[in-house]
Write a protein that holds these residues in place. Structure first.
Motif: not given
Length: 65
Positions: A16-29
């Motif tokens: 879940r963390v991997v998908l969140t960081l890769r696709y939902l990002g941290d803000g716009d990044r």
């Protein structure tokens, strides 16, 4: 949106963390494989493998809903 949230909640935390960081990002990044690997203390290749597995599981879960 609710189906997606439910399906994401069914994944193991690391996936879940991997998908969140890769696709939902941290803000716009959105993070690269390498960035995520540094964040989690694993290689970019390990991130890629987790990502592939998580996307497959998510697809199955979304199809079942």
């Amino acid at each position: 949106a609710e189906r997606f949230k439910y399906a994401m909640a069914q994944l193991p935390e690391r996936e879940r963390v991997v998908l969140t960081l890769r696709y939902l990002g941290d803000g716009d990044r959105k993070m690269t494989l390498k960035d995520v690997g540094v964040e989690l203390g694993i290689s970019g290749e390990a991130v890629r493998l987790r990502e592939v597995t998580a996307l497959r599981k998510l697809q199955e879960l979304m199809g079942d809903l």
